[in-house]
Scaffold this motif. Structure first.
Motif, short mmCIF file in Angstrom:
data_model
loop_
_atom_site.label_atom_id
_atom_site.label_comp_id
_atom_site.label_asym_id
_atom_site.label_seq_id
_atom_site.Cartn_x
_atom_site.Cartn_y
_atom_site.Cartn_z
N VAL A 42 37.55 35.69 32.11
CA VAL A 42 38.08 36.02 33.45
C VAL A 42 37.23 37.09 34.12
O VAL A 42 37.73 38.03 34.73
CB VAL A 42 39.57 36.44 33.37
CG1 VAL A 42 40.44 35.24 33.07
CG2 VAL A 42 39.80 37.53 32.32
N GLY A 43 35.91 36.92 34.01
CA GLY A 43 34.98 37.82 34.66
C GLY A 43 34.58 37.35 36.05
O GLY A 43 35.37 36.71 36.76
N ARG A 44 33.35 37.63 36.41
CA ARG A 44 32.84 37.42 37.76
C ARG A 44 33.04 35.99 38.28
O ARG A 44 33.61 35.78 39.37
CB ARG A 44 31.34 37.77 37.77
CG ARG A 44 30.63 37.57 39.10
CD ARG A 44 29.18 37.99 38.95
NE ARG A 44 28.45 37.13 38.03
CZ ARG A 44 27.53 36.22 38.38
NH1 ARG A 44 27.23 36.08 39.66
NH2 ARG A 44 26.91 35.50 37.49
N ILE A 45 32.60 34.99 37.54
CA ILE A 45 32.66 33.60 38.01
C ILE A 45 34.09 33.09 38.06
O ILE A 45 34.50 32.42 39.00
CB ILE A 45 31.79 32.70 37.12
CG1 ILE A 45 30.31 33.04 37.30
CG2 ILE A 45 32.02 31.23 37.46
CD1 ILE A 45 29.76 32.82 38.70
N SER A 46 34.88 33.42 37.05
CA SER A 46 36.26 32.95 37.03
C SER A 46 37.07 33.55 38.18
O SER A 46 37.82 32.85 38.86
CB SER A 46 36.91 33.30 35.70
OG SER A 46 38.20 32.72 35.59
N ARG A 47 36.91 34.85 38.39
CA ARG A 47 37.67 35.53 39.45
C ARG A 47 37.26 35.03 40.84
O ARG A 47 38.11 34.76 41.69
CB ARG A 47 37.42 37.03 39.38
CG ARG A 47 38.00 37.71 38.16
CD ARG A 47 37.58 39.18 38.11
NE ARG A 47 38.14 39.94 39.23
CZ ARG A 47 39.33 40.52 39.23
NH1 ARG A 47 40.09 40.45 38.14
NH2 ARG A 47 39.76 41.19 40.27
N GLY A 48 35.95 34.91 41.05
CA GLY A 48 35.46 34.58 42.39
C GLY A 48 35.36 33.11 42.69
O GLY A 48 35.18 32.71 43.84
N HIS A 49 35.49 32.28 41.65
CA HIS A 49 35.30 30.84 41.88
C HIS A 49 36.36 29.99 41.19
O HIS A 49 37.19 29.36 41.84
CB HIS A 49 33.90 30.44 41.41
CG HIS A 49 33.59 29.00 41.58
ND1 HIS A 49 33.68 28.35 42.80
CD2 HIS A 49 33.19 28.05 40.69
CE1 HIS A 49 33.34 27.08 42.66
NE2 HIS A 49 33.06 26.88 41.38
N ASP A 50 36.37 29.95 39.85
CA ASP A 50 37.20 28.97 39.15
C ASP A 50 38.70 29.19 39.32
O ASP A 50 39.42 28.29 39.73
CB ASP A 50 36.81 28.94 37.67
CG ASP A 50 35.44 28.31 37.45
OD1 ASP A 50 35.13 27.33 38.14
OD2 ASP A 50 34.69 28.81 36.60
N MET A 51 39.19 30.39 38.99
CA MET A 51 40.62 30.64 39.18
C MET A 51 40.98 30.57 40.66
O MET A 51 42.05 30.08 41.03
CB MET A 51 41.02 31.99 38.58
CG MET A 51 41.04 32.00 37.07
SD MET A 51 41.96 33.41 36.38
CE MET A 51 40.97 34.79 36.94
N LYS A 77 44.94 39.30 34.39
CA LYS A 77 46.40 39.16 34.50
C LYS A 77 46.88 39.68 35.85
O LYS A 77 47.70 39.04 36.53
CB LYS A 77 47.08 39.91 33.36
CG LYS A 77 48.60 40.03 33.52
CD LYS A 77 49.22 40.82 32.38
CE LYS A 77 50.66 41.22 32.69
NZ LYS A 77 51.55 40.08 32.99
N GLU A 78 46.38 40.85 36.24
CA GLU A 78 46.79 41.43 37.52
C GLU A 78 46.44 40.51 38.68
O GLU A 78 47.22 40.36 39.63
CB GLU A 78 46.11 42.78 37.72
CG GLU A 78 46.64 43.88 36.82
CD GLU A 78 45.96 45.21 37.09
OE1 GLU A 78 45.07 45.27 37.97
OE2 GLU A 78 46.31 46.19 36.41
N LEU A 79 45.28 39.87 38.62
CA LEU A 79 44.85 38.97 39.69
C LEU A 79 45.79 37.78 39.81
O LEU A 79 46.22 37.42 40.92
CB LEU A 79 43.42 38.49 39.41
CG LEU A 79 42.79 37.61 40.48
CD1 LEU A 79 42.45 38.42 41.72
CD2 LEU A 79 41.52 36.94 39.93
N VAL A 80 46.13 37.16 38.69
CA VAL A 80 47.01 35.99 38.72
C VAL A 80 48.43 36.40 39.11
O VAL A 80 49.07 35.74 39.95
CB VAL A 80 47.00 35.27 37.36
CG1 VAL A 80 47.96 34.08 37.38
CG2 VAL A 80 45.59 34.79 37.02
#
Length: 450
Positions: A42-51, A77-80
């Motif tokens: 849940v780093g850069r790519i997941s936060r900004g693109h996949d999730m 977790k906080e983001l979701v």
């Protein structure tokens, strides 16, 4: 966000079952009609693109996040949670956290996973996921080695699971020009295809980076995964205080091949799409590259590689070419790229149109009903969800993603050897070159191996 692994285990967050988000978040999409998703990495790519892309769709629900860095895990977790709180107007804290992706995969309530980890983790985690009965959205490149890519494609075939490679240039969103270009080429609008040029950047050399204490929030052994044990330094891994910028592992051959697979997985996939070679590869490859002589980062810099395919079409891949794909036929050419810049990461670079041709009339040509109609899908994550729900065809299934990645790696092996190599795309081996064949795989540490 400052959570230790011991604290997570004590709280039970790592092993708890996911909480189903209230139906008010999704309107008419009842829990039984929703795809329950876990996010691994849940780093850069997941936060900004996949999730972010999965969150757009009411028929998918991210219920769990997983990361070997507990700071990033807590931030995920906080983001979701924040997304679902915003949807309901009420506080929400139901997203579950996992430190070990295998524990997430063991949760039978989770239908599907997004894998957005460093390149060396892609194939092992995806193989374990499909064997656990999960549908997978896998960030490119498909694998670290050709052998791992083949193992992945074979595992997907054996399990029958849905696996989509994150090859966004195949979707109608955000770049429909790639589909248009490939369809025009496949239907002979530039005559007989003769040559393809693929423009990819290289990477710079990096600084010297001494050993540092391993942060308490990072399970560094798990982060290294299948690859050898080496000392920790932040420049090797990812920033501890930011999600911005390209992390250091992208520039290290222990974890990937550099831009030849980074951007190459996209552009060579597009080239194969237009060439009709999505399930094959070249028969001959050669080239040269500059590699750093000092510093921690060691992936290729300036380079030029060339390939020949069985049908006589040739390909050049180079950092000296405009970023994009140029198809050259005996009656004209088409060039396609993502944005209006030759170098998308540099807004000051020369501007180009995302789709141009030797004759503008080529681009207005209508594809007839009896001509080649390439699969047209929405954005790649939506296509993946549709495949899970209805069996809709995938635009970038495992075999296609593997063939794009394996071709990139064949070019990389040519860079490393400096020899003209004969490649058998059916057997996926070099002909008469044991040294090159030794580079098709790498030893894997047993505790993380496929």
């Amino acid at each position: 966000m400052q959570l230790s692994r011991r604290g997570l285990i004590k709280s039970g967050a790592i092993i708890a079952a996911p909480t189903i988000v209230p139906s008010t978040v999704f309107g008419q999409n009842a829990p039984s009609n929703r795809i329950v998703v876990g996010a691994i990495g849940v780093g850069r790519i997941s936060r900004g693109h996949d999730m972010k892309e999965v969150h757009r769709h009411a028929d998918a629900q991210i219920v769990a996040v997983c990361d070997v860095d507990t700071v990033r895990l807590g931030a995920g977790k906080e983001l979701v949670d924040a997304r679902y709180a915003a949807s309901t107007g009420k506080p929400y804290s139901g997203t579950r956290m996992y430190h070990d992706y295998r524990e997430l995969l063991a949760n039978k309530e989770i239908d599907a996973v997004i894998i957005a980890t460093p390149d060396h983790q892609h194939a092992p985690q995806a193989v374990h996921a499909v064997r656990a009965g999960k549908a997978v959205y896998l960030q490119k490149p498909a694998a670290l080695t050709i052998a791992e890519g083949r193992a992945l494609a074979d595992a997907v075939k054996a399990t029958g699971q849905v696996l989509q490679i994150g090859s966004q240039q195949r979707g109608q969103e955000p770049w429909p020009q790639f589909h248009r270009a490939c369809e025009l080429v496949r239907n002979g609008r530039i005559g007989t295809l003769k040559h393809v040029e693929v423009g990819l950047p290289g990477d710079p050399a990096g600084p010297e980076a001494p050993a540092m204490p391993i942060p308490r929030n990072l399970d560094y052994d798990a982060w290294l995964g299948t690859t050898p044990e080496v000392y920790y330094t932040e420049t090797r891994v990812h920033p501890q205080d930011s999600f911005e910028g390209r992390p250091g592992w992208l520039r290290m051959e222990q974890f990937g091949a550099g831009m030849i697979t980074g951007w190459g997985s996209h552009h060579i996939d597009t080239a194969h799409w237009g060439m009709g070679m999505e399930h094959s590869g070249p028969v001959e490859v050669w080239g040269t590259a500059e590699f750093p002589r000092s510093g921690l980062w060691d992936v290729h810099g300036a380079f030029e590689t060339n390939a020949r395919y069985a049908n006589g079409v040739t390909m050049k891949v180079s950092g000296a070419l405009p970023n994009g794909v140029k198809f050259i036929g005996d009656k004209g050419w088409i060039f396609v790229t993502r944005s209006g810049s030759v170098t998308p990461s540099d807004p000051t670079s020369a501007k180009v149109d995302p789709l141009v041709a030797s004759d503008p009339k080529i681009l207005t040509s209508v594809i007839g009903p009896n001509e080649v109609q390439l699969l047209k899908v929405p954005e790649q994550h939506r296509n993946w969800l549709d495949a899970i729900k209805t069996g809709a065809p995938l635009s970038a299934p495992a075999e296609v993603g593997h063939r794009a990645c394996s071709t990139c790696l064949v070019h990389w092996i040519a860079m490393k050897t400096g020899r003209r190599l004969k490649w058998d795309p059916k057997a996926e081996r070099f002909i008469g070159d044991d040294a090159a064949n030794a580079m098709l795989s790498r030893p894997q540490r047993a505790k993380y191996a496929i």
